[in-house]
Design an enzyme around this catalytic site. Structure first.
Site, PDB file in Angstrom:
ATOM      1  N   LYS A 181     -15.790   9.405  -7.260  1.00 39.34           N
ATOM      2  CA  LYS A 181     -15.525   8.618  -6.036  1.00 39.34           C
ATOM      3  C   LYS A 181     -14.044   8.716  -5.647  1.00 39.34           C
ATOM      4  CE  LYS A 181     -14.711   3.929  -6.182  1.00 39.34           C
ATOM      5  NZ  LYS A 181     -13.515   3.567  -5.416  1.00 39.34           N
ATOM      6  N   ASN A 182     -13.170   8.507  -6.630  1.00 39.12           N
ATOM      7  CA  ASN A 182     -11.745   8.426  -6.304  1.00 39.12           C
ATOM      8  C   ASN A 182     -11.122   9.788  -6.016  1.00 39.12           C
ATOM      9  OD1 ASN A 182     -11.874   5.709  -6.481  1.00 39.12           O
ATOM     10  ND2 ASN A 182     -10.742   5.518  -8.411  1.00 39.12           N
ATOM     11  N   CYS A 223      -7.124  -8.685  -1.969  1.00 38.38           N
ATOM     12  CA  CYS A 223      -8.127  -8.002  -2.782  1.00 38.38           C
ATOM     13  C   CYS A 223      -8.396  -8.804  -4.038  1.00 38.38           C
ATOM     14  CB  CYS A 223      -7.584  -6.622  -3.133  1.00 38.38           C
ATOM     15  SG  CYS A 223      -8.598  -5.720  -4.275  1.00 38.38           S
ATOM     16  N   ARG A 249      -2.153  -6.223  -3.664  1.00 31.93           N
ATOM     17  CA  ARG A 249      -2.107  -4.758  -3.555  1.00 31.93           C
ATOM     18  C   ARG A 249      -1.327  -4.317  -2.318  1.00 31.93           C
ATOM     19  NH1 ARG A 249      -7.831  -2.257  -5.079  1.00 31.93           N
ATOM     20  NH2 ARG A 249      -6.590  -0.363  -5.123  1.00 31.93           N
ATOM     21  N   ASP A 268      -9.830   0.937 -14.234  1.00 35.84           N
ATOM     22  CA  ASP A 268     -11.195   0.927 -13.694  1.00 35.84           C
ATOM     23  C   ASP A 268     -12.267   0.897 -14.794  1.00 35.84           C
ATOM     24  OD1 ASP A 268     -10.194   0.880 -11.166  1.00 35.84           O
ATOM     25  OD2 ASP A 268     -10.631   2.958 -10.674  1.00 35.84           O
ATOM     26  N   ARG A 318     -21.022   0.665  -3.942  1.00 40.21           N
ATOM     27  CA  ARG A 318     -19.823   1.341  -3.441  1.00 40.21           C
ATOM     28  C   ARG A 318     -19.404   2.484  -4.356  1.00 40.21           C
ATOM     29  NH1 ARG A 318     -15.482  -1.939  -4.068  1.00 40.21           N
ATOM     30  NH2 ARG A 318     -14.519   0.043  -3.593  1.00 40.21           N
TER      31      ARG A 318
HETATM   32  C1  UD1 Z   1      -6.428   3.728  -7.053  1.00 41.29           C
HETATM   33  C2  UD1 Z   1      -7.922   3.793  -7.266  1.00 41.29           C
HETATM   34  C3  UD1 Z   1      -8.421   2.524  -7.967  1.00 41.29           C
HETATM   35  C4  UD1 Z   1      -7.629   2.289  -9.258  1.00 41.29           C
HETATM   36  C5  UD1 Z   1      -6.140   2.329  -8.982  1.00 41.29           C
HETATM   37  C6  UD1 Z   1      -5.309   2.273 -10.247  1.00 41.29           C
HETATM   38  C7  UD1 Z   1      -8.723   5.113  -5.422  1.00 41.29           C
HETATM   39  C8  UD1 Z   1      -9.474   5.181  -4.145  1.00 41.29           C
HETATM   40  N1  UD1 Z   1      -8.576   3.918  -5.967  1.00 41.29           N
HETATM   41  O1  UD1 Z   1      -6.169   2.629  -6.185  1.00 41.29           O
HETATM   42  O2  UD1 Z   1      -9.801   2.714  -8.273  1.00 41.29           O
HETATM   43  O3  UD1 Z   1      -7.972   1.025  -9.775  1.00 41.29           O
HETATM   44  O4  UD1 Z   1      -5.778   3.548  -8.316  1.00 41.29           O
HETATM   45  O5  UD1 Z   1      -5.647   3.302 -11.100  1.00 41.29           O
HETATM   46  O6  UD1 Z   1      -8.293   6.121  -5.936  1.00 41.29           O
HETATM   47  N2  UD1 Z   1       1.342  -0.729  -5.798  1.00 41.29           N
HETATM   48  C9  UD1 Z   1       2.491  -1.190  -5.223  1.00 41.29           C
HETATM   49  N3  UD1 Z   1       2.860  -0.675  -4.009  1.00 41.29           N
HETATM   50  C10 UD1 Z   1       2.146   0.302  -3.376  1.00 41.29           C
HETATM   51  C11 UD1 Z   1       0.960   0.763  -3.976  1.00 41.29           C
HETATM   52  C12 UD1 Z   1       0.585   0.243  -5.202  1.00 41.29           C
HETATM   53  O7  UD1 Z   1       3.174  -2.061  -5.768  1.00 41.29           O
HETATM   54  O8  UD1 Z   1       2.527   0.730  -2.287  1.00 41.29           O
HETATM   55  C13 UD1 Z   1       0.908  -1.279  -7.115  1.00 41.29           C
HETATM   56  C14 UD1 Z   1      -0.493  -1.882  -7.065  1.00 41.29           C
HETATM   57  O9  UD1 Z   1      -0.476  -3.228  -6.656  1.00 41.29           O
HETATM   58  C15 UD1 Z   1      -0.945  -1.711  -8.512  1.00 41.29           C
HETATM   59  C16 UD1 Z   1      -0.292  -0.392  -8.909  1.00 41.29           C
HETATM   60  O10 UD1 Z   1       0.781  -0.190  -8.010  1.00 41.29           O
HETATM   61  O11 UD1 Z   1      -0.437  -2.749  -9.309  1.00 41.29           O
HETATM   62  C17 UD1 Z   1      -1.233   0.789  -8.867  1.00 41.29           C
HETATM   63  O12 UD1 Z   1      -1.887   0.819  -7.596  1.00 41.29           O
HETATM   64  P1  UD1 Z   1      -2.364   2.167  -6.928  1.00 41.29           P
HETATM   65  O13 UD1 Z   1      -2.260   3.286  -7.898  1.00 41.29           O
HETATM   66  O14 UD1 Z   1      -1.682   2.355  -5.616  1.00 41.29           O
HETATM   67  O15 UD1 Z   1      -3.897   1.869  -6.642  1.00 41.29           O
HETATM   68  P2  UD1 Z   1      -4.734   2.512  -5.484  1.00 41.29           P
HETATM   69  O16 UD1 Z   1      -4.219   3.860  -5.176  1.00 41.29           O
HETATM   70  O17 UD1 Z   1      -4.897   1.541  -4.378  1.00 41.29           O
END
Ligand code: UD1
Length: 445
Positions: free
Chosen positions: A22-23, A117, A122, A308, A400
């Site tokens: 999925k990811n 969320c 996030r 995850d 999902r």
């Molecule tokens: C992706 C995955 C999700 C997984 C997550 C962490 C997809 C579609 N989703 O989500 O399944 O749980 O990685 O492995 O691939 N953060 C910030 N600022 C940002 C972005 C992130 O502070 O701009 C923080 C987030 O709050 C979190 C951490 O960084 O604590 C990791 O988040 P991130 O890797 O961005 O998660 P996603 O990419 O949304």
């Protein structure tokens, strides 16, 4: 609204095949808007999130056809809109993945800012910082990210946040940089296999990306990305969930197409617990017959143990004698499933970003509520191991991210029935001013 009614207490046995990731699929589908010509993808899982991403892309004018065997053919030559509306982004946060691709190819993008969320705070600040560093002008207007750029220019940038690198943020910046002028170096890039799969996809479309899978990615911009044929990697999260399903029931299964090369941290912890793992040319054999042992598990960005799989691991640890500890360093508040597992007789204390789990001899069936995708999976695993009949509400979260999860588990001997539970009163919209965002069907990972 459907719920699962699970008659627990069966031992899983047999073989089962893992679908595409999925990811990996979501950012690749999103990146297709940056490509001129046909995009042919294999192993695209049939999931609600993939449908939501397809709806989002079709709304922009992308043509998408799904063939047999999880093949998808797309074409983005006739894009009519560069807007990703809130209605769809709130259903699936990965909608943010269209931001970089739209900006790169069309110089403009309006993408709804994802909201709150269930698995934690996030922000998307790193996505925006990265794209700004490439020269994009970014404003927040009426809940939307409005981005524009005449010409993106390569630069050196750092994507380290307070909880580590960002996965979808790295994807967004990487696609934008692929069509920027000059060289971009992303430091503290996410190392997840799904990011590396996106890079391989883009390279097959003519991009020039190196270092994917490491924390420094170097991208030489090209003028255009062209037709591409790519097979999505197998889903390490689904494979890990199935392995834990075997372990929690004391079962013995063969997981075909398991991407074990991407699952080292999960396999290490399962071995430490006492789960027997054997890899052969057929796949990953998982069995759990003897006494299991408690563990201390730290959840970290890849190659660490994935957040995850944290909820599913916790479900297993509720039945492992002794005291285990799980610390989630990626989403420190991701423990909504703990309260539901406690309703089934688990002994869990959540202390900050850690949970202490003391194994109990058995779980007992109870009505429980799924709060997000992986929490739902954890409750299903607990349900198939519990004594009695467990009812899990709000299982739409599962659809999902898992293709036919219930029928796959049933083919291994589980007894899961989908039952129509009538309308979900909590998700019926309440008119303003009593609107409560917690009741909206939003999605998380
Ligand atoms: C992706 C995955 C999700 C997984 C997550 C962490 C997809 C579609 N989703 O989500 O399944 O749980 O990685 O492995 O691939 N953060 C910030 N600022 C940002 C972005 C992130 O502070 O701009 C923080 C987030 O709050 C979190 C951490 O960084 O604590 C990791 O988040 P991130 O890797 O961005 O998660 P996603 O990419 O949304």
């Amino acid at each position: 609204m459907e719920m699962f009614r699970i008659a627990g207490g069966t031992r899983l046995a047999g073989s089962i095949r893992v679908e595409g990731s999925k990811n990996a699929a979501l950012p690749i589908l999103a990146a297709s808007v940056a490509i001129t010509g046909n995009v042919q993808l294999e192993q695209v899982p049939k999931l609600q999130d993939v449908t939501t991403m397809s709806t989002l892309l079709q709304g922009m004018g992308v043509s998408i056809a799904r063939g047999h065997d999880n093949t998808v053919v797309m074409n983005s030559n006739e894009i009519t809109s560069t807007i990703a509306p809130y209605e769809l982004v709130r259903q699936m946060r990965a909608g943010i993945c269209v931001l970089g691709p739209l900006l790169a190819r069309f110089g403009t993008a309006t993408v709804a800012l994802p909201g709150g969320c269930k698995i934690g705070h996030r922000p998307v600040d790193l996505h925006l910082q990265g794209l700004s560093a490439l020269g994009a002008d970014i404003r927040i207007e009426s809940g939307n990210i409005v981005a524009s750029a005449r010409q993106l220019r390569g630069c050196e940038l750092d994507l380290l946040g307070s909880h580590g690198p960002t996965v979808t943020g790295t994807c967004n910046v990487m696609v934008a940089a692929a069509l920027a002028q000059g060289t971009t170096v992303i430091r503290n890039a996410a190392r997840e296999p799904e990011v590396a799969d996106l890079a391989r996809f883009l390279n097959s479309a003519g991009a020039n990306i190196e270092g994917q899978g490491t924390s420094v990615i170097e991208i030489q911009g090209v003028e255009q990305l062209g037709p591409v044929h790519h097979t999505i990697i197998a889903d390490r999260i689904e494979a890990a969930t199935l392995a834990i399903a075997a372990a929690i029931t004391g079962g013995s299964i063969l997981i075909e197409n398991a991407p074990t090369e991407h699952m080292q941290s999960v396999l290490d912890i399962l071995r430490e617990i006492g789960v027997l793992l054997k890899q052969s040319s057929d796949g990953l054999h998982v069995s759990a017959a003897g006494q299991l042992a408690p563990v201390v598990a730290d959840i970290n960005p890849y190659p660490g143990f994935p957040t995850d799989v944290q909820a599913q691991l916790m479900a297993l640890l509720t039945l492992v004698p002794g005291e285990s500890r799980v610390t989630d360093n990626v989403f420190p508040e991701r423990f909504m499933h703990a309260a539901e597992l406690i309703r089934m007789g688990a002994d869990i204390d959540v202390r900050g970003k850690s949970a202490v789990i003391r194994g109990v001899p058995s779980l007992s069936a109870a009505p429980v509520m799924a709060s997000d995708l992986r929490a739902s999976a954890a409750l299903v695993l607990a349900g198939i191991a519990a004594k009695g009949v467990t009812e899990i509400r709000r299982v739409y979260h599962l659809y999902r991210g898992y293709q036919q999860f219930d029928s796959k588990l049933n083919s291994l001997g589980a007894r899961i029935l989908r039952v129509d539970d009538g309308p979900d009163q909590d998700s019926v919209p309440i008119p303003a001013p009593h609107w409560d965002i917690r009741n909206v069907r939003e999605s998380c990972d």
